[in-house]
Design a protein around this motif. Sequence first.
Motif, PDB file in Angstrom:
ATOM      1  N   LEU A  64       0.645  -1.193   0.017  1.00 12.88           N
ATOM      2  CA  LEU A  64      -0.109   0.011   0.207  1.00 12.88           C
ATOM      3  C   LEU A  64       0.915   1.158  -0.035  1.00 12.88           C
ATOM      4  O   LEU A  64       0.585   2.362  -0.932  1.00 12.88           O
ATOM      5  N   GLU A  65       1.803   1.236   0.931  1.00 14.21           N
ATOM      6  CA  GLU A  65       2.828   2.412   1.061  1.00 14.21           C
ATOM      7  C   GLU A  65       3.380   2.752  -0.430  1.00 14.21           C
ATOM      8  O   GLU A  65       3.769   4.214  -0.635  1.00 14.21           O
ATOM      9  N   THR A  66       3.917   1.938  -1.094  1.00 15.55           N
ATOM     10  CA  THR A  66       4.722   2.145  -2.095  1.00 15.55           C
ATOM     11  C   THR A  66       3.807   1.953  -3.632  1.00 15.55           C
ATOM     12  O   THR A  66       4.484   2.127  -4.532  1.00 15.55           O
ATOM     13  N   HIS A  67       2.487   1.717  -3.360  1.00 16.47           N
ATOM     14  CA  HIS A  67       1.467   1.511  -4.380  1.00 16.47           C
ATOM     15  C   HIS A  67       2.185   0.552  -5.559  1.00 16.47           C
ATOM     16  O   HIS A  67       1.785   0.297  -6.387  1.00 16.47           O
ATOM     17  N   ASN A  68       2.743  -0.642  -4.773  1.00 17.61           N
ATOM     18  CA  ASN A  68       3.090  -1.976  -5.330  1.00 17.61           C
ATOM     19  C   ASN A  68       1.808  -2.877  -4.972  1.00 17.61           C
ATOM     20  O   ASN A  68       2.100  -3.524  -4.201  1.00 17.61           O
ATOM     21  N   TRP A  69       0.881  -2.626  -6.111  1.00 17.70           N
ATOM     22  CA  TRP A  69      -0.445  -3.447  -5.808  1.00 17.70           C
ATOM     23  C   TRP A  69      -0.045  -4.882  -5.983  1.00 17.70           C
ATOM     24  O   TRP A  69      -0.795  -5.586  -5.323  1.00 17.70           O
ATOM     25  N   LEU A  70       0.692  -5.375  -6.635  1.00 16.87           N
ATOM     26  CA  LEU A  70       0.838  -6.960  -6.885  1.00 16.87           C
ATOM     27  C   LEU A  70       1.448  -7.348  -5.475  1.00 16.87           C
ATOM     28  O   LEU A  70       0.957  -8.433  -5.154  1.00 16.87           O
ATOM     29  N   LEU A  71       2.532  -6.639  -4.897  1.00 18.72           N
ATOM     30  CA  LEU A  71       2.670  -7.106  -3.662  1.00 18.72           C
ATOM     31  C   LEU A  71       1.625  -7.298  -2.472  1.00 18.72           C
ATOM     32  O   LEU A  71       1.474  -8.290  -1.812  1.00 18.72           O
ATOM     33  N   ALA A  72       0.962  -6.209  -2.558  1.00 20.31           N
ATOM     34  CA  ALA A  72      -0.317  -5.921  -1.617  1.00 20.31           C
ATOM     35  C   ALA A  72      -1.288  -7.191  -1.924  1.00 20.31           C
ATOM     36  O   ALA A  72      -1.944  -7.663  -1.096  1.00 20.31           O
ATOM     37  N   ILE A  73      -1.741  -7.315  -3.162  1.00 21.23           N
ATOM     38  CA  ILE A  73      -2.650  -8.191  -3.555  1.00 21.23           C
ATOM     39  C   ILE A  73      -2.167  -9.698  -3.263  1.00 21.23           C
ATOM     40  O   ILE A  73      -2.757 -10.549  -2.742  1.00 21.23           O
ATOM     41  N   ARG A  74      -1.019 -10.049  -3.598  1.00 22.73           N
ATOM     42  CA  ARG A  74      -0.177 -11.264  -3.259  1.00 22.73           C
ATOM     43  C   ARG A  74      -0.314 -11.581  -1.893  1.00 22.73           C
ATOM     44  O   ARG A  74      -0.730 -12.663  -1.371  1.00 22.73           O
ATOM     45  N   ALA A  75      -0.035 -10.525  -0.889  1.00 23.52           N
ATOM     46  CA  ALA A  75       0.099 -10.877   0.313  1.00 23.52           C
ATOM     47  C   ALA A  75      -1.338 -11.202   0.903  1.00 23.52           C
ATOM     48  O   ALA A  75      -1.602 -11.873   1.758  1.00 23.52           O
ATOM     49  N   LEU A  76      -2.455 -10.330   0.547  1.00 24.70           N
ATOM     50  CA  LEU A  76      -3.734 -10.678   0.745  1.00 24.70           C
ATOM     51  C   LEU A  76      -4.312 -11.953   0.145  1.00 24.70           C
ATOM     52  O   LEU A  76      -5.192 -12.694   1.155  1.00 24.70           O
ATOM     53  N   LYS A  77      -4.047 -12.461  -0.898  1.00 21.62           N
ATOM     54  CA  LYS A  77      -4.461 -13.587  -1.330  1.00 21.62           C
ATOM     55  C   LYS A  77      -3.744 -14.898  -0.400  1.00 21.62           C
ATOM     56  O   LYS A  77      -4.622 -15.647  -0.049  1.00 21.62           O
ATOM     57  N   LEU A  78      -2.477 -14.698  -0.124  1.00 23.05           N
ATOM     58  CA  LEU A  78      -2.019 -15.660   0.687  1.00 23.05           C
ATOM     59  C   LEU A  78      -2.694 -15.645   2.230  1.00 23.05           C
ATOM     60  O   LEU A  78      -2.820 -16.754   2.637  1.00 23.05           O
ATOM     61  N   ARG A  79      -2.884 -14.391   2.617  1.00 19.92           N
ATOM     62  CA  ARG A  79      -3.627 -14.335   4.008  1.00 19.92           C
ATOM     63  C   ARG A  79      -4.761 -14.892   3.892  1.00 19.92           C
ATOM     64  O   ARG A  79      -5.316 -15.711   4.863  1.00 19.92           O
ATOM     65  N   ILE A  80      -5.704 -14.732   2.768  1.00 25.68           N
ATOM     66  CA  ILE A  80      -7.108 -15.340   2.765  1.00 25.68           C
ATOM     67  C   ILE A  80      -6.993 -16.833   2.533  1.00 25.68           C
ATOM     68  O   ILE A  80      -7.678 -17.414   3.486  1.00 25.68           O
ATOM     69  N   SER A  81      -6.043 -17.539   1.830  1.00 28.54           N
ATOM     70  CA  SER A  81      -5.716 -18.806   1.798  1.00 28.54           C
ATOM     71  C   SER A  81      -5.157 -19.459   3.233  1.00 28.54           C
ATOM     72  O   SER A  81      -5.610 -20.502   3.502  1.00 28.54           O
ATOM     73  N   GLN A  82      -4.459 -18.800   3.983  1.00 31.87           N
ATOM     74  CA  GLN A  82      -3.919 -19.320   5.288  1.00 31.87           C
ATOM     75  C   GLN A  82      -4.463 -19.089   6.521  1.00 31.87           C
ATOM     76  O   GLN A  82      -4.546 -19.728   7.309  1.00 31.87           O
ATOM     77  N   PHE A  83      -5.316 -17.971   6.467  1.00 28.27           N
ATOM     78  CA  PHE A  83      -6.397 -17.486   7.584  1.00 28.27           C
ATOM     79  C   PHE A  83      -7.662 -17.439   7.156  1.00 28.27           C
ATOM     80  O   PHE A  83      -8.177 -16.287   7.180  1.00 28.27           O
ATOM     81  N   PRO A  84      -8.417 -18.382   6.895  1.00 25.59           N
ATOM     82  CA  PRO A  84      -9.841 -18.497   6.551  1.00 25.59           C
ATOM     83  C   PRO A  84     -10.807 -17.594   7.493  1.00 25.59           C
ATOM     84  O   PRO A  84     -11.539 -16.824   6.958  1.00 25.59           O
ATOM     85  N   SER A  85     -10.488 -17.494   8.537  1.00 28.06           N
ATOM     86  CA  SER A  85     -11.338 -16.863   9.798  1.00 28.06           C
ATOM     87  C   SER A  85     -11.078 -15.244   9.279  1.00 28.06           C
ATOM     88  O   SER A  85     -12.084 -14.582   9.621  1.00 28.06           O
ATOM     89  N   LEU A  86     -10.163 -14.906   8.533  1.00 29.00           N
ATOM     90  CA  LEU A  86      -9.963 -13.428   8.181  1.00 29.00           C
ATOM     91  C   LEU A  86     -10.291 -13.145   6.694  1.00 29.00           C
ATOM     92  O   LEU A  86     -10.065 -12.146   6.165  1.00 29.00           O
ATOM     93  N   ALA A  87     -10.859 -14.152   6.027  1.00 23.73           N
ATOM     94  CA  ALA A  87     -11.226 -14.065   4.577  1.00 23.73           C
ATOM     95  C   ALA A  87     -11.996 -12.891   4.217  1.00 23.73           C
ATOM     96  O   ALA A  87     -11.848 -12.043   3.401  1.00 23.73           O
TER      97      ALA A  87
END
Length: 185
Positions: free
Chosen positions: A109-132
């Motif tokens: 978010l800070e660097t507007h590196n949307w690919l990094l932010a999206i990748r991190a969120l997709k991994l978070r969704i898959s690894q932590f379903p309670s936070l999906a």
Amino acid sequence: SVADILAADGDWQNAVWILETAAASRPNVAAFWENIIVLYMQMGQSNRAFEALNQLKRLKPNASKTRALEVYVLGRTGQKVLATKMLNDYYDQGKYDYILLDAGYVLGLETHNWLLAIRALKLRISQFPSLAADGYMRLGKIYANPEVHDESSALAAFSDGLRTVPADQKDNFQKQVPQEYRGKL
């Protein structure tokens, strides 16, 4: 602890003094070094933060918290490209937990590196379903951002989030969806 109270009140100088005194007598307690790093960064003393980071790396070189603090220090000292590379390497190797995924999201978010932010969120969704649901909301907002402007992916993320949110929270979730997407859900 007294150091926590002082830090919370913005008295970082005395908080770090207490922690340094404790670390001098117990140099193998990683928690002291973790807090010292954060305080030095808040005080703008990056050289001292790097010194404390080296102590933490000596104690826990492969710990997620150590990796996250290194990314944090690098990102705050103008080395965002290196911090991004480190995060992507960790993700590629499967060496991540919530802390490192959150670090990738924040740095993206800070660097507007949307690919990094999206990748991190997709991994978070898959690894932590309670936070999906939260992850899908954040993901949808990135896709809806004018810099990214991917309407179909935004709508898909908001829809996925709505499907995963508990029934009693659906109204609240929908209220957080940007107006232009609410009617399409």
